[in-house]
Design an enzyme around this catalytic site. Structure first.
Site, PDB file in Angstrom:
ATOM      1  N   ASP A   1       0.259  24.203  13.881  1.00 33.48           N
ATOM      2  CA  ASP A   1      -0.819  25.194  13.847  1.00 33.48           C
ATOM      3  C   ASP A   1      -1.303  25.433  15.272  1.00 33.48           C
ATOM      4  OD1 ASP A   1      -1.767  22.355  12.993  1.00 33.48           O
ATOM      5  OD2 ASP A   1      -3.548  23.226  13.881  1.00 33.48           O
TER       6      ASP A   1
ATOM      7  N   ARG B   1       0.819  -1.237   0.000  1.00 35.97           N
ATOM      8  CA  ARG B   1       0.000   0.000   0.000  1.00 35.97           C
ATOM      9  C   ARG B   1       0.840   1.267   0.000  1.00 35.97           C
ATOM     10  NH1 ARG B   1      -5.638  -0.346   1.999  1.00 35.97           N
ATOM     11  NH2 ARG B   1      -6.172  -2.532   1.864  1.00 35.97           N
TER      12      ARG B   1
HETATM   13  N1  ADE Z   1      -2.094  17.655  13.366  1.00 30.90           N
HETATM   14  C1  ADE Z   1      -1.586  18.880  13.187  1.00 30.90           C
HETATM   15  N2  ADE Z   1      -2.509  19.816  13.401  1.00 30.90           N
HETATM   16  C2  ADE Z   1      -3.649  19.153  13.734  1.00 30.90           C
HETATM   17  C3  ADE Z   1      -4.945  19.551  14.046  1.00 30.90           C
HETATM   18  N3  ADE Z   1      -5.265  20.845  14.074  1.00 30.90           N
HETATM   19  N4  ADE Z   1      -5.863  18.607  14.331  1.00 30.90           N
HETATM   20  C4  ADE Z   1      -5.523  17.315  14.285  1.00 30.90           C
HETATM   21  N5  ADE Z   1      -4.316  16.874  13.984  1.00 30.90           N
HETATM   22  C5  ADE Z   1      -3.382  17.780  13.716  1.00 30.90           C
END
Ligand code: ADE
Length: 234
Positions: A206, A45
């Site tokens: 983030d 895969r």
């Molecule tokens: N990985 C990086 N940012 C994320 C998010 N905001 N939610 C889930 N997984 C993540």
């Protein structure tokens, strides 16, 4: 066992310590950048896996895909069929606390979850999936020696990326959850059930509730710090 439904190493060894990024091309990049004597142990895969040496010690790296079902089946096969003993998830996370900055490193001490994966263990209560203290303590020490900013604590392994309930993450934040990702609770549960060691190390990609964008160069630098901490655990 020579192969499983998802891993066919064709005679290539898998090391006792493995790094587990979500993206199989990240696994290839890590192997090509850091390993000597690289051999590919899985192409099923396109979930690429490689074994090599890092500073003379055997180590493997393999993609896991995204989410608890995916990391759980790969980690189960690695543990139960290929004798892997130290499983270190490396990835990104969304920061959930005010004092956290983009590119900080998060080390998961535990992984709470909105997934039902833990139900299968049929425990008479709520079980807390924890990482290995041995790996955690070493990762924190290595990060401190590098002068790397870290946050150690509870992450949320969520099944939900695009959630219908806009307040759900806020409720987890109030319980002190540092960051959200999507895999660690399944990995920690599988490791605990089998008596082996697991850890999660993340870079903040983030911040929940903010739309600050990161550049590829910034992401690469942060990624390098996280991988080098993880490789020092081999
Ligand atoms: N990985 C990086 N940012 C994320 C998010 N905001 N939610 C889930 N997984 C993540």
């Amino acid at each position: 066992m020579t192969s499983t439904p998802h891993i066919d190493p064709k005679g290539v060894d898998i090391a006792e310590t493995i790094l587990l990024p979500g993206d199989p091309l990240r696994a290839k990049f890590i192997a090509e950048t850091y390993f000597d004597d690289i051999r590919c142990f899985n192409e099923v895969r396109n979930m690429l896996g490689f074994t090599g040496t890092y500073q003379g010690r055997p180590v493997s790296v393999m993609g896991t895909g995204m989410g608890i079902p995916s990391i759980s089946l790969y980690s189960y096969e690695l543990i139960h069929h290929f004798g892997v003993k130290n499983l270190i998830r490396v990835g990104t996370c969304g920061a959930m606390q005010e004092n956290m900055e983009l590119y900080d490193v998060v080390i998961a001490q535990g992984a709470s979850t909105d997934s039902n994966y833990l139900q299968q263990f049929d425990l008479p209560g709520q079980w807390a999936p924890l990482s290995s203290y041995r790996l955690l303590e070493k990762a924190k020490r290595v990060a401190d020696e590098r002068g790397q900013r870290t946050h150690v604590g509870n992450v949320l392994s969520s099944d939900v990326f695009y959630g219908a309930d806009p307040d759900a993450l806020g409720r987890w934040m109030k319980m002190g959850i540092l960051a959200v990702e999507m895999e660690s609770a399944g990995l920690f549960a599988n490791a605990a059930a089998a008596g082996v060691d697991a850890l999660g190390i993340f870079t903040v990609s983030d911040k929940i509730g903010s739309d600050v964008k990161t550049t590829p160069e910034e992401r690469q630098t942060a990624f390098t710090a996280m991988i080098e901490i993880a490789l020092d655990l081999a």
